[in-house]
Design an enzyme around this catalytic site. Structure first.
Site, PDB file in Angstrom:
ATOM      1  NE  ARG A 248      -1.595  -5.465  -1.757  1.00 19.88           N
ATOM      2  CZ  ARG A 248      -1.126  -4.228  -1.552  1.00 19.88           C
ATOM      3  NH1 ARG A 248      -1.805  -3.366  -0.826  1.00 19.88           N
ATOM      4  NH2 ARG A 248       0.015  -3.854  -2.094  1.00 19.88           N
ATOM      5  CD  GLU A 277      -8.124  -2.590  -4.331  1.00 23.17           C
ATOM      6  OE1 GLU A 277      -7.771  -3.006  -3.224  1.00 23.17           O
ATOM      7  OE2 GLU A 277      -7.481  -1.758  -4.994  1.00 23.17           O
ATOM      8  CG  HIS A 295      -5.457   0.469  -2.781  1.00 26.27           C
ATOM      9  ND1 HIS A 295      -5.278  -0.814  -3.212  1.00 26.27           N
ATOM     10  CD2 HIS A 295      -4.345   0.763  -2.057  1.00 26.27           C
ATOM     11  CE1 HIS A 295      -4.115  -1.278  -2.788  1.00 26.27           C
ATOM     12  NE2 HIS A 295      -3.529  -0.329  -2.073  1.00 26.27           N
TER      13      HIS A 295
HETATM   14  C1  8YV Z   1      -0.496   2.042  -3.005  1.00 23.91           C
HETATM   15  C2  8YV Z   1       0.009  -0.064  -1.574  1.00 23.91           C
HETATM   16  O1  8YV Z   1      -1.833   2.330  -3.028  1.00 23.91           O
HETATM   17  O2  8YV Z   1       2.340   0.113  -1.643  1.00 23.91           O
HETATM   18  C3  8YV Z   1       1.375  -0.630  -1.546  1.00 23.91           C
HETATM   19  O3  8YV Z   1       1.518  -1.853  -1.443  1.00 23.91           O
HETATM   20  O4  8YV Z   1      -0.933  -0.775  -1.477  1.00 23.91           O
HETATM   21  C4  8YV Z   1      -0.182   1.410  -1.693  1.00 23.91           C
HETATM   22  O5  8YV Z   1       0.879   2.104  -1.220  1.00 23.91           O
HETATM   23  C5  8YV Z   1      -0.099   1.445  -4.281  1.00 23.91           C
HETATM   24  O6  8YV Z   1       0.600   0.295  -4.163  1.00 23.91           O
HETATM   25  C6  8YV Z   1       0.651   2.399  -5.155  1.00 23.91           C
HETATM   26  O7  8YV Z   1       1.103   1.741  -6.286  1.00 23.91           O
END
Ligand code: 8YV
Length: 344
Positions: A248, A277, A295
């Site tokens: 994060r 972001e 991301h």
């Molecule tokens: C995805 C993520 O980019 O799952 C997570 O926490 O950061 C990543 O897998 C995103 O969340 C998909 O919604």
């Protein structure tokens, strides 16, 4: 299944998940269909107010204001393993179960961490940009010199420091054994796992930062991990070391990182996540030693489909007033607030 109820999906998730939701018989609304646009706050609040189950992404902030807008909400089924966008304590207090999608993205995210590590150390994006800009006129022995990942000509085993030794951190360590690396790990919640698994050696944070050729971040975002990599931490790292963040953004003080890169305190950084972001700290985009990615660490076809089907399965369990398979606040089921919502 013939379920009654309304499932509000904030943004378009992969079809495999939507199919499961639709087949349940519930009414399904996808609020924002345009991939380039987020959900307006007014639409989010109205959607939460009128639905039984919410399927959000990490792009939607779900604090008390949003949660309180859903008096009939039976549960949240987020399509992500991380859920720092959701105030889980507030959800529990309001009697709302929250579920996520753990496990399925571990290997894909670990693969991508390695892609980032190798890209920054061997300067692949920089070299690619050089090619496409038509700047490759003559080969030379000093073109794009980078850092070794394996032993290389020096014969020295490189050190990888893994901060956060959960599922993804362990999967990153497994890959590091294939590069014959020395593995250091730090995770206050899994010291036993580190000491028992035979791959990594436990290190206190300062030692890990000082000794690692690669520092890779895999903790959840919590008040304790916010800005864990600050100016002091960056100054501790070797000037030849690389930082990789697929966890994060706020785990790293991005402004301090810009200083570290521009002053050469570290050799480079590969970031899949950012503090605010999709914005980046001023100056970050101008750093030649930064590899910047929007991301996408879990973005393989198979993994995103599986995340969507898991979120859908959690959503249907919420709608059935059953325990969701991946609930992150299981204590909620024992609360009066949940029982009232579920009519139990
Ligand atoms: C995805 C993520 O980019 O799952 C997570 O926490 O950061 C990543 O897998 C995103 O969340 C998909 O919604």
């Amino acid at each position: 299944m013939g379920l009654n109820g309304h499932i509000f999906v904030t943004r378009r998730i992969p079809e495999a998940g939507l199919e499961i939701l639709r087949e349940s018989g519930a009414a399904v609304t996808v609020s924002q269909d345009d991939e380039e646009k987020g959900v307006e706050m007014s639409d989010l609040l109205a959607g939460i107010g009128g639905c039984d189950v919410l399927v959000p992404l990490l792009t939607e902030p779900l604090g008390s204001e949003q949660l309180e807008a859903g008096p009939g909400l039976l549960g949240i089924a987020q399509m992500a393993v991380g859920y720092n966008n959701i105030d889980v304590d507030a959800a529990t207090e309001l009697g709302i179960p929250v579920a996520n999608t753990p496990g399925v993205l571990t290997e894909t995210t670990a693969d991508f961490t390695w892609a980032m590590l190798m890209a920054v150390a061997r300067r692949i994006p920089e070299a690619h940009n050089y090619m496409v800009a038509g700047r490759y006129k003559l080969w030379g022995p000093n073109l794009f010199l980078g850092g070794d990942i394996g032993r290389g000509a020096s014969g020295r085993r490189k050190v990888i420091g893994i901060i956060g030794y959960g599922r993804i951190g362990v999967a990153v360590a497994r890959r590091a054994t294939g590069f014959d690396m020395e593995i250091l790990a730090h995770d206050p919640f899994n010291r036993e796992g580190i000491e028992a698994d035979g791959m990594a050696d436990w290190a206190e944070l300062p030692e890990l930062l000082e000794r690692s050729d690669f520092v890779t971040l895999h903790p959840p975002l919590t008040p304790e991990t916010r800005h864990m990599i600050d100016e002091a931490a960056l100054r501790r790292m070797k000037s030849t070391a690389y930082l990789i963040n697929a966890a994060r953004g706020p785990v790293v003080d991005e402004t301090a990182l810009v200083r570290a890169l521009s002053k050469g305190w570290i050799a480079g950084a590969a970031l899949d996540v950012f503090e605010d972001e999709p914005a980046m700290a001023p100056g970050l985009a101008e750093q030649p030693t930064a590899v910047l990615i929007p991301h996408i660490a879990s973005a393989s076809h198979d993994t995103r489909s599986k995340m969507a089907t898991m979120a859908a399965t959690n959503a249907i369990a919420h709608l059935r007033r059953e325990r969701a398979p991946n609930v992150v606040n299981p204590e909620v089921y024992d609360t009066e607030a949940y029982r009232r919502r579920a009519g139990k």
